[in-house]
Design a protein around this motif. Structure first.
Motif, PDB file in Angstrom:
ATOM      1  N   VAL A 103      59.222  50.163  12.147  1.00 24.11           N
ATOM      2  CA  VAL A 103      59.274  50.991  13.353  1.00 24.11           C
ATOM      3  C   VAL A 103      58.060  50.715  14.243  1.00 24.11           C
ATOM      4  O   VAL A 103      58.183  50.553  15.465  1.00 24.11           O
ATOM      5  CB  VAL A 103      59.344  52.486  12.969  1.00 24.11           C
ATOM      6  N   ASP A 104      56.875  50.647  13.633  1.00 19.62           N
ATOM      7  CA  ASP A 104      55.680  50.329  14.412  1.00 19.62           C
ATOM      8  C   ASP A 104      55.776  48.929  15.014  1.00 19.62           C
ATOM      9  O   ASP A 104      55.312  48.695  16.138  1.00 19.62           O
ATOM     10  CB  ASP A 104      54.428  50.425  13.527  1.00 19.62           C
ATOM     11  N   GLY A 105      56.372  48.010  14.275  1.00 21.70           N
ATOM     12  CA  GLY A 105      56.555  46.662  14.803  1.00 21.70           C
ATOM     13  C   GLY A 105      57.486  46.632  15.998  1.00 21.70           C
ATOM     14  O   GLY A 105      57.255  45.897  16.963  1.00 21.70           O
ATOM     15  N   LEU A 106      58.559  47.434  15.947  1.00 19.24           N
ATOM     16  CA  LEU A 106      59.477  47.516  17.080  1.00 19.24           C
ATOM     17  C   LEU A 106      58.780  48.074  18.307  1.00 19.24           C
ATOM     18  O   LEU A 106      58.956  47.570  19.426  1.00 19.24           O
ATOM     19  CB  LEU A 106      60.684  48.381  16.704  1.00 19.24           C
ATOM     20  N   HIS A 107      57.986  49.131  18.106  1.00 17.39           N
ATOM     21  CA  HIS A 107      57.251  49.696  19.241  1.00 17.39           C
ATOM     22  C   HIS A 107      56.227  48.703  19.788  1.00 17.39           C
ATOM     23  O   HIS A 107      56.046  48.595  21.015  1.00 17.39           O
ATOM     24  CB  HIS A 107      56.555  50.985  18.802  1.00 17.39           C
ATOM     25  N   GLY A 108      55.555  47.988  18.890  1.00 16.26           N
ATOM     26  CA  GLY A 108      54.590  46.998  19.341  1.00 16.26           C
ATOM     27  C   GLY A 108      55.249  45.858  20.102  1.00 16.26           C
ATOM     28  O   GLY A 108      54.713  45.376  21.108  1.00 16.26           O
TER      29      GLY A 108
END
Length: 256
Positions: A103-108
């Motif tokens: 999820v953090d990777g998608l936001h990044g």
């Protein structure tokens, strides 16, 4: 050598954006980029507003979407890096089409793609509507350090000379049987690069001595005091886009 130099990104046209002084366009692009970067990544609507501003300026400047998007491919390495983030990111994960993504990777990835693309498009619009010489003049009028503008000016003026000399040296090497594709001929290629550096250094020294003999004291003329500097009305007109972008960023910061 006194002829003008136009870079490959410049698109000659008669539009309101082209006619603006370079210093106001540079300032507007910088403020717009800062507003985009300062926007929280979760404010998706804000990036839509920025995209509409870019489209409006491109239409006003008569820069087509095919040209703009084609040159925007320069950010492809960053796009590939952004696409890799959801796969290698840590923390909470979500399944998308059978793939486990961070999820953090998608936001990044979204953050890099949105802000990077908008910044690249804004820079391309500036380059498409402003010649290289005008960009240097605009930086000078914005009180950019003289040493930077002078280096850029000399680089622009003599870059074609150095490229032509390098091309002649390459033709001379090839006519003597040199082919830098082979590893055992890299020594000759390196020697050619060294010779080109020495020629460029000697040429620069001669140019400097010639300038000193004509009264050069280490500073270029204060072009921001000459004709063509931006008026208050032109500053106000150019401030429209960055003002809207700053407003969007402020609202996004408050609501997020």
């Amino acid at each position: 050598m006194g002829a003008g130099h136009a870079h490959v990104l410049y698109r000659e046209a008669s539009s309101p954006v082209h006619r603006l002084p370079p210093e106001v366009k540079i300032a507007a692009m910088v403020v717009f980029t800062v507003a985009v970067v300062a926007t929280p990544r979760a404010a998706y609507w804000a990036f839509g507003g920025y995209a509409l501003l870019v489209v409006a300026v491109a239409a006003l400047a008569r820069v087509g979407p095919r040209w703009l998007l084609g040159r925007a491919l320069i950010e492809l390495p960053f796009v590939l890096f952004a696409f890799a983030l959801p796969f290698f990111g840590t923390g909470e994960r979500v399944d998308v089409a059978g793939l486990s993504l961070s999820v953090d990777g998608l936001h990044g990835a979204w953050n890099i793609l949105a802000k990077g693309t908008l910044g690249v498009l804004a820079s391309l619009l500036l380059a498409a509507t402003t010649t290289t010489r005008d960009l240097i003049v605009g930086l000078d009028r914005l009180r950019c350090p003289q040493i930077l503008t002078q280096i850029a000016t000399f680089m622009l003026r003599y870059l074609d000379v150095l490229v032509g000399e390098a091309r002649r040296m390459r033709v001379a090497r090839m006519s003597r049987g040199d082919d830098p594709r082979f590893l055992w001929q890299l020594r000759g290629f390196a020697a050619g690069v060294g010779a080109l550096f020495l020629r460029a250094f000697e040429r620069g020294e001669r140019v400097y001595l010639a300038m000193v003999s004509r009264g050069y004291t280490g500073r270029m003329p204060a072009v921001w005091q000459g004709a063509g500097a931006a008026t208050a009305g032109q500053w106000a007109a150019a401030a429209t886009v960055p003002a809207i972008a700053a407003t969007i960023a402020a609202v996004a910061l408050v609501l997020t």
